[in-house]
Motif scaffolding. Sequence first.
Motif, PDB file in Angstrom:
ATOM      1  N   ASP A   1      40.776  31.558  22.035  1.00  0.00           N
ATOM      2  CA  ASP A   1      42.416  31.556  21.529  1.00  0.00           C
ATOM      3  C   ASP A   1      43.193  32.756  22.443  1.00  0.00           C
ATOM      4  N   HIS A   2      42.079  33.625  22.709  1.00  0.00           N
ATOM      5  CA  HIS A   2      42.806  34.973  23.006  1.00  0.00           C
ATOM      6  C   HIS A   2      43.686  34.242  25.034  1.00  0.00           C
ATOM      7  N   LEU A   3      42.738  33.446  25.829  1.00  0.00           N
ATOM      8  CA  LEU A   3      42.979  33.006  27.028  1.00  0.00           C
ATOM      9  C   LEU A   3      43.980  31.581  26.446  1.00  0.00           C
ATOM     10  N   MET A   4      43.942  31.007  25.632  1.00  0.00           N
ATOM     11  CA  MET A   4      45.198  30.153  25.755  1.00  0.00           C
ATOM     12  C   MET A   4      46.478  31.044  25.520  1.00  0.00           C
ATOM     13  N   LYS A   5      46.527  31.686  25.095  1.00  0.00           N
ATOM     14  CA  LYS A   5      47.915  33.451  25.437  1.00  0.00           C
ATOM     15  C   LYS A   5      48.254  33.479  26.514  1.00  0.00           C
ATOM     16  N   GLN A   6      46.841  34.154  26.642  1.00  0.00           N
ATOM     17  CA  GLN A   6      47.084  34.686  28.170  1.00  0.00           C
ATOM     18  C   GLN A   6      45.885  34.380  29.433  1.00  0.00           C
ATOM     19  N   PRO A   7      46.389  33.485  29.654  1.00  0.00           N
ATOM     20  CA  PRO A   7      45.938  32.325  30.440  1.00  0.00           C
ATOM     21  C   PRO A   7      46.052  33.216  32.375  1.00  0.00           C
ATOM     22  N   THR A   8      45.735  32.732  32.848  1.00  0.00           N
ATOM     23  CA  THR A   8      44.541  33.377  34.035  1.00  0.00           C
ATOM     24  C   THR A   8      45.393  32.013  35.896  1.00  0.00           C
ATOM     25  N   TRP A   9      45.129  32.557  36.379  1.00  0.00           N
ATOM     26  CA  TRP A   9      46.412  32.122  37.856  1.00  0.00           C
ATOM     27  C   TRP A   9      44.875  30.608  38.271  1.00  0.00           C
ATOM     28  N   PRO A  10      43.872  30.551  38.514  1.00  0.00           N
ATOM     29  CA  PRO A  10      43.176  29.404  39.048  1.00  0.00           C
ATOM     30  C   PRO A  10      42.946  28.286  38.697  1.00  0.00           C
ATOM     31  N   SER A  11      43.434  27.146  39.930  1.00  0.00           N
ATOM     32  CA  SER A  11      43.146  26.036  39.424  1.00  0.00           C
ATOM     33  C   SER A  11      42.078  25.811  38.278  1.00  0.00           C
ATOM     34  N   GLU A  12      41.164  25.737  38.665  1.00  0.00           N
ATOM     35  CA  GLU A  12      40.029  24.974  37.998  1.00  0.00           C
ATOM     36  C   GLU A  12      40.141  25.789  36.917  1.00  0.00           C
ATOM     37  N   TRP A  13      40.267  27.136  37.080  1.00  0.00           N
ATOM     38  CA  TRP A  13      39.498  28.045  35.492  1.00  0.00           C
ATOM     39  C   TRP A  13      40.688  27.404  34.465  1.00  0.00           C
ATOM     40  N   ALA A  14      41.204  26.322  34.538  1.00  0.00           N
ATOM     41  CA  ALA A  14      42.461  25.412  33.324  1.00  0.00           C
ATOM     42  C   ALA A  14      41.351  24.829  32.303  1.00  0.00           C
ATOM     43  N   PRO A  15      41.135  24.031  33.368  1.00  0.00           N
ATOM     44  CA  PRO A  15      40.157  22.959  32.764  1.00  0.00           C
ATOM     45  C   PRO A  15      38.617  23.541  31.793  1.00  0.00           C
ATOM     46  N   HIS A  16      38.504  25.059  32.093  1.00  0.00           N
ATOM     47  CA  HIS A  16      37.469  25.848  31.640  1.00  0.00           C
ATOM     48  C   HIS A  16      37.310  25.868  30.242  1.00  0.00           C
ATOM     49  N   LEU A  17      38.994  25.981  29.899  1.00  0.00           N
ATOM     50  CA  LEU A  17      39.575  25.270  28.126  1.00  0.00           C
ATOM     51  C   LEU A  17      38.897  24.593  27.308  1.00  0.00           C
ATOM     52  N   ILE A  18      38.840  23.630  28.355  1.00  0.00           N
ATOM     53  CA  ILE A  18      38.621  21.902  27.916  1.00  0.00           C
ATOM     54  C   ILE A  18      37.063  22.471  27.889  1.00  0.00           C
ATOM     55  N   PHE A  19      36.279  22.535  28.343  1.00  0.00           N
ATOM     56  CA  PHE A  19      35.302  23.038  27.911  1.00  0.00           C
ATOM     57  C   PHE A  19      34.399  23.785  27.140  1.00  0.00           C
ATOM     58  N   MET A  20      35.034  24.372  27.213  1.00  0.00           N
ATOM     59  CA  MET A  20      35.295  25.459  26.060  1.00  0.00           C
ATOM     60  C   MET A  20      34.894  24.875  24.398  1.00  0.00           C
ATOM     61  N   VAL A  21      36.427  24.454  24.627  1.00  0.00           N
ATOM     62  CA  VAL A  21      36.329  23.554  23.212  1.00  0.00           C
ATOM     63  C   VAL A  21      34.941  22.488  22.469  1.00  0.00           C
ATOM     64  N   HIS A  22      34.666  21.725  23.575  1.00  0.00           N
ATOM     65  CA  HIS A  22      33.694  20.551  23.677  1.00  0.00           C
ATOM     66  C   HIS A  22      32.782  21.373  23.708  1.00  0.00           C
ATOM     67  N   ALA A  23      32.112  22.774  24.155  1.00  0.00           N
ATOM     68  CA  ALA A  23      31.241  23.388  23.894  1.00  0.00           C
ATOM     69  C   ALA A  23      31.139  23.669  22.296  1.00  0.00           C
TER      70      ALA A  23
ATOM     71  N   LYS B   1      46.936  27.334  48.805  1.00  0.00           N
ATOM     72  CA  LYS B   1      46.925  28.428  49.245  1.00  0.00           C
ATOM     73  C   LYS B   1      45.814  29.749  48.805  1.00  0.00           C
ATOM     74  N   ARG B   2      46.636  29.635  47.564  1.00  0.00           N
ATOM     75  CA  ARG B   2      46.005  30.272  45.943  1.00  0.00           C
ATOM     76  C   ARG B   2      45.058  29.871  45.507  1.00  0.00           C
ATOM     77  N   ASP B   3      45.762  28.894  44.572  1.00  0.00           N
ATOM     78  CA  ASP B   3      45.534  28.819  42.856  1.00  0.00           C
ATOM     79  C   ASP B   3      44.211  28.016  42.924  1.00  0.00           C
ATOM     80  N   ASP B   4      43.935  27.147  44.191  1.00  0.00           N
ATOM     81  CA  ASP B   4      43.001  26.354  44.233  1.00  0.00           C
ATOM     82  C   ASP B   4      41.813  27.010  44.972  1.00  0.00           C
ATOM     83  N   ILE B   5      40.355  27.680  44.286  1.00  0.00           N
ATOM     84  CA  ILE B   5      39.668  28.413  43.896  1.00  0.00           C
ATOM     85  C   ILE B   5      37.952  27.778  44.752  1.00  0.00           C
ATOM     86  N   VAL B   6      37.898  26.844  44.348  1.00  0.00           N
ATOM     87  CA  VAL B   6      36.447  25.912  44.758  1.00  0.00           C
ATOM     88  C   VAL B   6      35.564  27.047  44.721  1.00  0.00           C
ATOM     89  N   ASP B   7      35.369  28.689  44.611  1.00  0.00           N
ATOM     90  CA  ASP B   7      34.189  29.444  44.406  1.00  0.00           C
ATOM     91  C   ASP B   7      34.492  30.403  44.874  1.00  0.00           C
TER      92      ASP B   7
END
Length: 626
Positions: free
Chosen positions: A223-245, A286-292
């Motif tokens: 719930d905190h991250l939905m209000k204050q998300p961070t910048w990397p591209s792949e970090w956003a789908p992790h919120l879907i992973f969290m709800v599924h988990a 250049k920046r947001d697609d983090i990969v690792d």
Amino acid sequence: MKRFIFFLLHCLAVAASAAPTHLVTQAPVSVKTLSDGTILVDFGKVAFGNIDLLQATETQEITVHFGEAAKDDRINRKPGGTIRYVQTNATVKGEKTRVAPVADKRNTTLPAAILTPKEWGVVLPFRWVEIEGWKGKFTAANIQRSAAFAKTWQDDAATFSSSDATLDQIWELCRYSIKATTFAGVYVDGDRERIPYEADAYLNQLSHYACDPDPQMARDTFDHLMKQPTWPSEWAPHLIFMVHADWMFTGDKAWMSQRLDSLKSKTLGDRAREDGLLVSNAKQVKRDDIVDWPVNERDGYVFTPVNTVVNAFHLRALQLMSEMATAAGKPDDAKKMKAQYDKAFASFQTKLFNPATGLYTDGEVAKHSSLHANLFPLAFGLVPEDRKPKIIAFLNERGMKCSVYAAQYLLEGLLENGEGDIAMRLMLAEGDRSWKHMLKSGTTITWEAWDNKYKPNQDWNHAWGAAPANILPRYIAGVRPLSAGWSKVLIQPQPASLTKLSAKVPSPRGSLLLNWEMASKTWQLSLPEAVTAVIDLPASSGQKAYLNGKVVAADFVDGRLRLKDLVRGKASIQLKWSVRFPMLHLVRFLQTGFADWIFGLRSRESFARHFANAGKSFEFGLSLLA
């Protein structure tokens, strides 16, 4: 005035949305007075907290040093990175004096950092304390640590032990890492920033569930991250992973359903082109697609507008969204997500795969194939069966050419495909890209990176480095849910090189217990009420399964025996050959080997392995008859 009101509201919001934490009083494990008069105190493990000095007979001025790392039997005062070392002065008097350093502005400043309760005083991660200037005798009775942990944490909720002492130490390092990093009430990325990040939070969540059954901290972090998300591209789908988990762990369909609409943007579908693949703009490339992370852990990844790792996350997010929408009674959403998945999946296979090498490339126009471009598709179930052998061989060859974060997915991908031997080798590896390296350093919490040289500003208190905390119970012990809420589970152990294995795995329905020793040839299971299990065990062709002493129907596929009927309650399962089988098995095995070699179907090396396996099977068969 406006700034003060914003500050107050933000403090209230953080406090209201954080899982309960508390301070636990801890005695030191040792107190020594060194030759120069300095008092060295060891609390055994690192924890976030501060100290109380007790029973000072007179007012005195002292200097106190706090540290996470040791060197030459003293606190390492120049540990490097952001490994914690702090010196502070204090005036001690009376029965109890709390001593803590000055607050670090970076990790105690709103709106980004998560604050701890003001009444606690400043907390920091430390194991050792050095005290200079103390007058009179100093013993363990003169000091205690106030350490912060989740209030609901159950130390005995999970256990893991095996025939490998180092693996057991890795498990405890990782388990304790999850406990120690619950200090803030939501998952934070370490002490340097104390900020929640989506990828950190999901990996933390997986391990928290494997070590302790309370889901509240994961929910509050989401719930905190939905209000204050961070910048990397792949970090956003992790919120879907969290709800599924959360849904798979708790079975709480209502909590999941309420969040589905807000998750639609987290699939990154707004970046999709006509064929379903995502396209990154110049800033994202250049920046947001983090990969690792950090950047030097990307195995030479070549960044392009159509990025294979970003698209792998997109596909996995669509798959999970469709599954959750179906369960939530939203068939139109499920159908839409499934259609998007099917289109993007087809394009992924044709435009991001190199048939000449048998590997996925880093992007649509890239020729390079990194570890990451192949480990994430494997972990997310995107690799067709006929492509898996080549990709698994490639991952095995590359090894741990990724960060502690990507190690979670590398191990998952291997173990989801039955490659327990490779995964075990990676978890027990030597060198500085390993959990053994962490153990040898003396740390008691996992790190942000494999070593300071890979991330010079790294923390020594990062839960995203604790992948074995969930990998060992979920895949080596093999206990994980098949249906939401753990009403039906899979028990599919992959002991690899182990000769014994024992685990206690928490669930919302109670603990699941598993115990096995190769010498006894028996798997002992104990399941909570209202839990049924699919049992899938490593076996040899021709073995039969005996459940509580009676033979039961089972299917043998690819070196494993899967019982046809579900198992409940307490169960003892033995895998046995019939009395006549071991000799027949050896004869047939050798006949097949000679025939294949004669007709050129086996190389000399594979025939040698074949012959050795036959001997082991025969020897094991004789042991069953003894």
